[in-house]
Design an enzyme around this catalytic site. Sequence first.
Site, PDB file in Angstrom:
ATOM      1  N   ASP A  70      52.009  47.315  51.360  1.00  0.00           N
ATOM      2  CA  ASP A  70      51.244  48.145  50.423  1.00  0.00           C
ATOM      3  C   ASP A  70      52.174  48.472  49.255  1.00  0.00           C
ATOM      4  OD1 ASP A  70      49.950  50.125  49.018  1.00  0.00           O
ATOM      5  OD2 ASP A  70      49.205  51.149  50.804  1.00  0.00           O
ATOM      6  N   VAL A  71      51.846  47.989  48.056  1.00  0.00           N
ATOM      7  CA  VAL A  71      52.757  48.193  46.902  1.00  0.00           C
ATOM      8  C   VAL A  71      52.893  49.648  46.491  1.00  0.00           C
ATOM      9  CG1 VAL A  71      52.736  45.975  45.664  1.00  0.00           C
ATOM     10  CG2 VAL A  71      50.932  47.649  45.237  1.00  0.00           C
ATOM     11  N   TYR A 159      42.492  50.563  33.970  1.00  0.00           N
ATOM     12  CA  TYR A 159      42.898  49.164  34.197  1.00  0.00           C
ATOM     13  C   TYR A 159      43.532  48.586  32.933  1.00  0.00           C
ATOM     14  CZ  TYR A 159      42.393  44.221  35.552  1.00  0.00           C
ATOM     15  OH  TYR A 159      42.627  42.892  35.866  1.00  0.00           O
ATOM     16  N   LYS A 163      47.457  47.514  32.421  1.00  0.00           N
ATOM     17  CA  LYS A 163      47.814  46.131  32.093  1.00  0.00           C
ATOM     18  C   LYS A 163      48.619  46.066  30.794  1.00  0.00           C
ATOM     19  CE  LYS A 163      46.058  43.709  35.509  1.00  0.00           C
ATOM     20  NZ  LYS A 163      46.976  43.203  36.551  1.00  0.00           N
TER      21      LYS A 163
HETATM   22  N1  LIG Z   1      39.868  38.070  38.396  1.00  0.00           N
HETATM   23  C1  LIG Z   1      40.063  38.170  37.107  1.00  0.00           C
HETATM   24  O1  LIG Z   1      39.208  37.820  36.283  1.00  0.00           O
HETATM   25  C2  LIG Z   1      41.369  38.698  36.588  1.00  0.00           C
HETATM   26  C3  LIG Z   1      41.614  38.595  35.220  1.00  0.00           C
HETATM   27  C4  LIG Z   1      42.819  39.049  34.709  1.00  0.00           C
HETATM   28  C5  LIG Z   1      43.757  39.605  35.543  1.00  0.00           C
HETATM   29  N2  LIG Z   1      43.506  39.705  36.884  1.00  0.00           N
HETATM   30  C6  LIG Z   1      44.551  40.277  37.715  1.00  0.00           C
HETATM   31  O2  LIG Z   1      44.948  39.298  38.656  1.00  0.00           O
HETATM   32  C7  LIG Z   1      45.453  39.946  39.832  1.00  0.00           C
HETATM   33  C8  LIG Z   1      44.683  39.430  41.028  1.00  0.00           C
HETATM   34  O3  LIG Z   1      43.310  39.765  40.880  1.00  0.00           O
HETATM   35  P1  LIG Z   1      42.167  39.026  41.720  1.00  0.00           P
HETATM   36  O4  LIG Z   1      40.993  38.929  40.820  1.00  0.00           O
HETATM   37  O5  LIG Z   1      42.718  37.833  42.371  1.00  0.00           O
HETATM   38  O6  LIG Z   1      41.853  40.197  42.781  1.00  0.00           O
HETATM   39  P2  LIG Z   1      41.353  40.163  44.289  1.00  0.00           P
HETATM   40  O7  LIG Z   1      40.710  38.880  44.641  1.00  0.00           O
HETATM   41  O8  LIG Z   1      40.582  41.427  44.438  1.00  0.00           O
HETATM   42  O9  LIG Z   1      42.726  40.262  45.137  1.00  0.00           O
HETATM   43  C9  LIG Z   1      43.514  41.405  45.065  1.00  0.00           C
HETATM   44  C10 LIG Z   1      44.604  41.324  46.117  1.00  0.00           C
HETATM   45  O10 LIG Z   1      45.417  42.498  46.028  1.00  0.00           O
HETATM   46  C11 LIG Z   1      45.603  43.038  47.341  1.00  0.00           C
HETATM   47  N3  LIG Z   1      45.896  44.460  47.218  1.00  0.00           N
HETATM   48  C12 LIG Z   1      45.102  45.453  46.777  1.00  0.00           C
HETATM   49  N4  LIG Z   1      45.730  46.651  46.849  1.00  0.00           N
HETATM   50  C13 LIG Z   1      46.974  46.380  47.348  1.00  0.00           C
HETATM   51  C14 LIG Z   1      48.094  47.198  47.652  1.00  0.00           C
HETATM   52  N5  LIG Z   1      48.059  48.529  47.478  1.00  0.00           N
HETATM   53  N6  LIG Z   1      49.210  46.614  48.130  1.00  0.00           N
HETATM   54  C15 LIG Z   1      49.264  45.268  48.321  1.00  0.00           C
HETATM   55  N7  LIG Z   1      48.233  44.434  48.042  1.00  0.00           N
HETATM   56  C16 LIG Z   1      47.097  44.997  47.572  1.00  0.00           C
HETATM   57  C17 LIG Z   1      44.283  42.709  48.051  1.00  0.00           C
HETATM   58  O11 LIG Z   1      44.368  42.733  49.470  1.00  0.00           O
HETATM   59  P3  LIG Z   1      44.144  44.059  50.358  1.00  0.00           P
HETATM   60  O12 LIG Z   1      42.958  44.763  49.815  1.00  0.00           O
HETATM   61  O13 LIG Z   1      43.987  43.508  51.736  1.00  0.00           O
HETATM   62  O14 LIG Z   1      45.412  44.869  50.233  1.00  0.00           O
HETATM   63  C18 LIG Z   1      44.087  41.277  47.556  1.00  0.00           C
HETATM   64  O15 LIG Z   1      44.885  40.381  48.284  1.00  0.00           O
HETATM   65  C19 LIG Z   1      45.275  41.439  39.597  1.00  0.00           C
HETATM   66  O16 LIG Z   1      46.459  41.991  39.078  1.00  0.00           O
HETATM   67  C20 LIG Z   1      44.186  41.484  38.547  1.00  0.00           C
HETATM   68  O17 LIG Z   1      44.205  42.678  37.817  1.00  0.00           O
HETATM   69  C21 LIG Z   1      42.334  39.269  37.422  1.00  0.00           C
END
Ligand SMILES: NC(=O)c1ccc[n+]([C@@H]2O[C@H](COP(=O)([O-])OP(=O)(O)OC[C@H]3O[C@@H](n4cnc5c(N)ncnc54)[C@H](OP(=O)(O)O)[C@@H]3O)[C@@H](O)[C@H]2O)c1
Length: 258
Positions: A70-71, A159, A163
Amino acid sequence: MVDYDHTPVTVAGKRAVVIGGTSGIGRALAHGFAADGADVVATSRGAESVAETAAELRELGAETVEKTCDVTDRESLVDLRDATVDALGGIDVLVASQSAISRSSLADGTEEEWQTVFDVQLDGTYRATQLFAERMDEGAIIPISSISNGLAIPNLVPYTTAKGGIDAFTRVAAEELGPEIRVNAIRPGFVRTEQTGGTYDEGTERHAEIARRTTTGRLADPGEVVGAAIYLASDAASYTNGTVLTVDDGFTHGAFGE
Ligand SMILES: NC(=O)c1ccc[n+]([C@@H]2O[C@H](COP(=O)([O-])OP(=O)(O)OC[C@H]3O[C@@H](n4cnc5c(N)ncnc54)[C@H](OP(=O)(O)O)[C@@H]3O)[C@@H](O)[C@H]2O)c1
């Protein structure tokens, strides 16, 4: 003929940790690194998804460690780091792809939502970088930013602000940790994951906007972020430090009008 030094773009033989590596972009990066020959630890808070992802990584030929993290908790990061060093002999790459988001307006959002998003996104990236850098002799740290920090998307204040902090953090961390450890962020556009859910599905106004402003006319698949991460993690990026690599198919400077 001039003989140019050229380092191949690969993470083969490297040892990588992907926080948030059990879903979405992080899981795709963990798979991509493993398929390219790296040993990979993919972690998050969920024991089940950590075990499931570890099994996939082993199938791809990677050595791994099954460890939740957990970060928001320093001790949990230290445990993850030390368990990885014990099992793999060191760490060369850290990716911070954990996610937390809230979708309230400035008027309706609570301070608790703000704190949660910051704790996971920005503070989590800071903690992980600080603690992992202590035990990395050299290598690459890759925070995951977002193009949202250059836009004004309604109902995304914490958010977007967090970022924005990640881009600034990346510049300064690179300056302090380089050249041994390079810190470069990836700034994805709209990627189809749990986080985006149905928000940008076809038929929505937001999907139409994405279609208009990108050259492909669609969201990205998580796998389309992998190449950028392999490049930044590889020795080929030896002269790339403190930058933010945008992977958005042109959205942020996309088509204006018809
Ligand atoms: N999807 C997009 O369009 C998009 C665009 C730009 C940037 N991003 C960024 O890309 C990154 C990944 O996003 P994603 O879309 O792939 O999200 P996602 O599918 O919701 O995955 C998020 C991951 O973070 C983990 N997580 C959440 N809280 C945590 C904590 N406290 N400690 C450790 N792990 C934790 C989750 O697992 P658990 O819940 O099991 O902990 C999951 O593995 C994020 O930083 C997001 O802001 C996403």
